[in-house]
Design an enzyme around this catalytic site. Structure first.
Site, PDB file in Angstrom:
ATOM      1  N   CYS A   1       0.686  -9.448  13.761  1.00 58.27           N
ATOM      2  CA  CYS A   1       1.381 -10.298  12.784  1.00 58.27           C
ATOM      3  C   CYS A   1       0.663 -11.626  12.536  1.00 58.27           C
ATOM      4  CB  CYS A   1       2.819 -10.551  13.235  1.00 58.27           C
ATOM      5  SG  CYS A   1       2.984 -11.031  14.969  1.00 58.27           S
TER       6      CYS A   1
ATOM      7  N   ARG B   1       4.156 -19.874  21.625  1.00 51.88           N
ATOM      8  CA  ARG B   1       5.504 -19.456  21.221  1.00 51.88           C
ATOM      9  C   ARG B   1       6.359 -20.711  21.035  1.00 51.88           C
ATOM     10  NH1 ARG B   1       6.060 -14.673  19.363  1.00 51.88           N
ATOM     11  NH2 ARG B   1       5.416 -13.615  21.281  1.00 51.88           N
TER      12      ARG B   1
ATOM     13  N   ASN C   1       6.647 -13.044   9.990  1.00 49.97           N
ATOM     14  CA  ASN C   1       5.996 -12.168  10.970  1.00 49.97           C
ATOM     15  C   ASN C   1       6.572 -10.761  11.058  1.00 49.97           C
ATOM     16  OD1 ASN C   1       8.010 -14.135  12.186  1.00 49.97           O
ATOM     17  ND2 ASN C   1       7.948 -12.608  13.816  1.00 49.97           N
ATOM     18  N   THR C   2       7.856 -10.565  10.750  1.00 48.94           N
ATOM     19  CA  THR C   2       8.390  -9.198  10.828  1.00 48.94           C
ATOM     20  C   THR C   2       8.380  -8.484   9.476  1.00 48.94           C
ATOM     21  OG1 THR C   2      10.722  -9.805  10.516  1.00 48.94           O
ATOM     22  CG2 THR C   2       9.880  -9.800  12.783  1.00 48.94           C
TER      23      THR C   2
ATOM     24  N   HIS D   1       5.619 -17.249  11.334  1.00 49.27           N
ATOM     25  CA  HIS D   1       4.498 -17.763  12.124  1.00 49.27           C
ATOM     26  C   HIS D   1       3.761 -18.837  11.326  1.00 49.27           C
ATOM     27  CE1 HIS D   1       5.288 -14.842  15.078  1.00 49.27           C
ATOM     28  NE2 HIS D   1       4.222 -14.075  14.988  1.00 49.27           N
TER      29      HIS D   1
ATOM     30  N   GLY E   1       8.766 -12.426  17.069  1.00 43.92           N
ATOM     31  CA  GLY E   1       7.527 -11.725  17.385  1.00 43.92           C
ATOM     32  C   GLY E   1       7.521 -11.133  18.783  1.00 43.92           C
TER      33      GLY E   1
ATOM     34  N   ARG F   1      -5.578   0.180  16.765  1.00 41.06           N
ATOM     35  CA  ARG F   1      -6.135  -0.724  15.752  1.00 41.06           C
ATOM     36  C   ARG F   1      -7.653  -0.846  15.828  1.00 41.06           C
ATOM     37  NH1 ARG F   1      -1.878  -5.536  16.859  1.00 41.06           N
ATOM     38  NH2 ARG F   1      -0.084  -4.690  15.722  1.00 41.06           N
TER      39      ARG F   1
END
Length: 343
Positions: A148, A233, A321-322, A240, A178, A109
């Site tokens: 995410c 978390r 998030n997914t 999220h 996540g 990234r």
């Protein structure tokens, strides 16, 4: 024309979400599923421990899994759901062999010549592809999507940049999915919040600077803003939630911010939602159970927009998030590359 596509890391949670989203995609045909050596040669439907909603799609059930080797994958595009350490080794092999690699992994990234892209935010960063191919001598290339939490945050920050955004503080409340599967042990998260996610805060503080930066034809000039993050978390399965505090170089009203959020235009792509940002007026929204599936999981929802000092605002933003934060992000990147005739 339909493009043949494969998934690297097909049996994990994000790999399963890729398969679910690709199964009936109008532009893509799922042809290859790559997994670890112990699964090679086995039919996907018989081997996978399917944990996402609904059943294993019919198109994937009888596909025999292949090694994560370009010689064994028959596809135009591969979507990478690999862990970062494996992606660092595997993804360049596919790019060198001429594949388009749309990666959800974090490995590349922040590489200087690898595009980190959210289509509604920085599509012009795809110009780095030619720089990458020249630098590395590859016939193919790697394009990445962000973390995410970063995706949800930056989609909300993009419209604020033109208002003079300078400083961002964010506290995330991140869903269990996540962490993958089996993920966080039940005794650790039940009746609890875990105020630490390894490596997460660095990603959330660094990635927005690249995403909101400018492509000068050779590299990305990072955005001149500061981001500070604290990641947690929480016992939520998907979605999220992020509490965000922003400061500007001038006074910005709540009405200006709302108008800016609603101005972010959707793209004419199969996976793009009708509205990128949904603004809620209720005092207790967004909430994961109520808002994570907005826009088939590809919209983000903003609410509780309030003044915070003379030049500040604060708000809540939520996204799936997914979907928007992982598989959907990579798929949208691939769709954009097709639309822009890069593929």
């Amino acid at each position: 024309m339909r493009y043949s596509v494969g998934v690297l890391g097909a049996t994990g949670m994000v790999g399963q979400k890729f398969i679910q989203m690709l199964a009936e995609h109008p532009w893509f045909k799922l042809t290859s599923l790559a997994a670890s050596e112990r699964r090679v040669g086995k039919k996907y439907g018989e081997e996978v421990d399917w944990i996402v909603s609904r059943e294993v799609p019919d198109i994937a059930k009888d596909i025999e899994m292949v090694p994560m080797d370009p010689k064994h994958v028959d596809a135009d595009i591969v979507f990478s759901a690999l862990p970062s350490d494996i992606a660092r080794e595997v993804e360049p092999k596919f790019a060198e062999a001429g594949f388009v690699v749309a990666s959800n992994a974090s490995a590349y990234r922040m590489a200087e010549d690898v595009p980190l892209v959210i289509p509604e935010v920085n599509p012009e960063h795809l110009g780095l592809i030619e720089v990458q191919k020249k630098n590395r001598g590859w016939d193919g290339f790697i394009v990445t999507n962000p973390n995410c939490t970063t995706i949800v945050l930056v989609l909300s920050l993009k419209p604020l940049m033109d208002l003079g955004l300078r400083t961002v503080r964010v506290a995330s409340m991140q869903a269990l999915s996540g962490a993958g599967y089996p993920g966080v042990p039940s005794l650790a998260i039940t009746d609890n919040v875990i105020p630490f996610i390894k490596g997460e805060e660095d990603k959330v503080e660094e990635e927005p600077l690249k995403l909101l930066g400018k492509f000068n034809g050779r590299k990305i000039e990072f955005a001149d803003i500061k981001v500070s993050a604290s990641c947690h978390r929480v016992p939520v399965i998907d979605g999220h939630t992020e509490a965000v505090w922003v400061e500007f170089d001038r006074e910005v009203s709540v009405e200006e911010a709302k108008a800016a959020f609603e101005s972010l235009k959707p793209l004419d792509l199969p996976t793009s939602p009708e509205k990128v940002i949904i603004v809620r007026e209720e005092p207790d929204r967004p909430q994961p159970r109520l808002d994570r599936d907005a826009g088939n999981g590809m919209s983000i929802t903003v609410g509780r927009i309030r003044k915070d000092g003379e030049r500040g605002l604060k708000y809540i933003v939520l996204g799936h998030n997914t979907v928007r934060g992982a598989a959907g992000a990579s798929i949208l990147n691939a769709e954009l590359m097709i639309k822009e005739k890069i593929i």
